[in-house]
Design a protein around this motif. Structure first.
Motif, short mmCIF file in Angstrom:
data_model
loop_
_atom_site.label_atom_id
_atom_site.label_comp_id
_atom_site.label_asym_id
_atom_site.label_seq_id
_atom_site.Cartn_x
_atom_site.Cartn_y
_atom_site.Cartn_z
N ARG A 22 -11.88 37.60 35.63
CA ARG A 22 -11.19 36.65 34.77
C ARG A 22 -9.94 37.30 34.20
O ARG A 22 -9.95 38.49 33.89
N ILE A 23 -8.89 36.50 34.06
CA ILE A 23 -7.69 36.99 33.39
C ILE A 23 -7.26 35.94 32.37
O ILE A 23 -7.26 34.74 32.67
N GLY A 24 -6.99 36.41 31.18
CA GLY A 24 -6.60 35.50 30.10
C GLY A 24 -5.17 35.76 29.67
O GLY A 24 -4.38 36.35 30.40
N THR A 25 -4.85 35.36 28.46
CA THR A 25 -3.50 35.52 27.94
C THR A 25 -3.18 37.00 27.69
O THR A 25 -2.12 37.49 28.07
N THR A 26 -4.12 37.71 27.07
CA THR A 26 -3.88 39.12 26.73
C THR A 26 -4.98 40.05 27.25
O THR A 26 -4.93 41.25 27.01
N SER A 27 -5.97 39.49 27.96
CA SER A 27 -7.09 40.32 28.40
C SER A 27 -7.50 40.04 29.83
O SER A 27 -7.16 39.00 30.39
N ALA A 28 -8.24 40.98 30.40
CA ALA A 28 -8.80 40.84 31.73
C ALA A 28 -10.24 41.33 31.69
O ALA A 28 -10.54 42.33 31.05
N THR A 29 -11.12 40.62 32.38
CA THR A 29 -12.54 40.97 32.42
C THR A 29 -12.88 41.46 33.82
O THR A 29 -12.46 40.86 34.82
N PHE A 30 -13.65 42.54 33.88
CA PHE A 30 -14.04 43.15 35.14
C PHE A 30 -15.55 43.23 35.24
O PHE A 30 -16.23 43.53 34.25
N GLU A 31 -16.07 42.98 36.42
CA GLU A 31 -17.47 43.23 36.75
C GLU A 31 -17.51 44.66 37.28
O GLU A 31 -16.81 44.98 38.23
N VAL A 32 -18.32 45.51 36.67
CA VAL A 32 -18.33 46.93 37.03
C VAL A 32 -19.74 47.35 37.47
O VAL A 32 -20.73 46.94 36.85
N GLU A 33 -19.80 48.13 38.54
CA GLU A 33 -21.07 48.69 39.01
C GLU A 33 -20.91 50.17 39.26
O GLU A 33 -19.88 50.61 39.77
N VAL A 55 -8.08 44.60 26.77
CA VAL A 55 -7.01 43.85 26.13
C VAL A 55 -5.72 44.66 26.22
O VAL A 55 -5.71 45.86 25.92
N ARG A 56 -4.65 44.00 26.67
CA ARG A 56 -3.35 44.67 26.73
C ARG A 56 -2.76 44.70 25.33
O ARG A 56 -2.67 43.67 24.66
N VAL A 57 -2.40 45.90 24.87
CA VAL A 57 -1.84 46.05 23.53
C VAL A 57 -0.55 46.85 23.57
O VAL A 57 -0.30 47.62 24.51
N ASP A 58 0.27 46.68 22.52
CA ASP A 58 1.49 47.48 22.40
C ASP A 58 1.19 48.80 21.69
O ASP A 58 0.03 49.12 21.44
N GLU A 59 2.23 49.54 21.37
CA GLU A 59 2.06 50.86 20.75
C GLU A 59 1.35 50.80 19.40
O GLU A 59 0.78 51.79 18.94
N GLU A 60 1.39 49.65 18.74
CA GLU A 60 0.77 49.50 17.43
C GLU A 60 -0.62 48.87 17.51
O GLU A 60 -1.25 48.59 16.49
N ILE A 66 -0.27 39.26 29.11
CA ILE A 66 -0.26 39.80 30.47
C ILE A 66 0.80 39.01 31.23
O ILE A 66 0.92 37.79 31.06
N SER A 67 1.56 39.69 32.09
CA SER A 67 2.67 39.03 32.77
C SER A 67 2.19 37.92 33.70
O SER A 67 1.08 37.96 34.25
N ASP A 68 3.07 36.93 33.89
CA ASP A 68 2.77 35.81 34.79
C ASP A 68 2.61 36.31 36.23
O ASP A 68 1.83 35.74 36.99
N LYS A 69 3.33 37.37 36.59
CA LYS A 69 3.22 37.92 37.94
C LYS A 69 1.80 38.44 38.21
O LYS A 69 1.22 38.20 39.26
N VAL A 70 1.23 39.15 37.24
CA VAL A 70 -0.13 39.67 37.39
C VAL A 70 -1.11 38.51 37.48
O VAL A 70 -2.01 38.49 38.33
#
Length: 80
Positions: A22-33, A55-60, A66-70
């Motif tokens: 899943r990809i959202g506005t500021t985050s992405a979810t991964f299934e991990v094994e 969650v994608r965050v800035d320096e603060e 997340i970019s539209d390209k991604v």
């Protein structure tokens, strides 16, 4: 929540696999094994499975989009 299915043994080769689900506005979810690889048999056994959200965050530490390209690339891969 992590589901531990089997214990890992010392000196065992463990492979980690992740798939974005899943990809959202500021985050992405991964299934991990995590899988134990048996060199002699050539097979793998699942040791652990979980879902992780990043969650994608800035320096603060403030969430940023997340970019539209991604997002577009993720949607293309999931529609093939």
């Amino acid at each position: 929540q992590c589901v531990f299915k089997k214990p890992a043994k010392e000196k065992q080769l463990v492979k980690i696999y992740a798939r974005m689900t899943r990809i959202g506005t500021t985050s992405a979810t991964f299934e991990v094994e995590a899988r134990a690889y048996n060199v002699f048999r050539g097979d793998e056994v699942v040791l652990l499975s979980t879902n992780m959200t990043f969650v994608r965050v800035d320096e603060e530490g403030i969430p940023i989009p997340i970019s539209d390209k991604v997002k577009s690339n993720f949607n293309k891969l999931n529609n093939e």
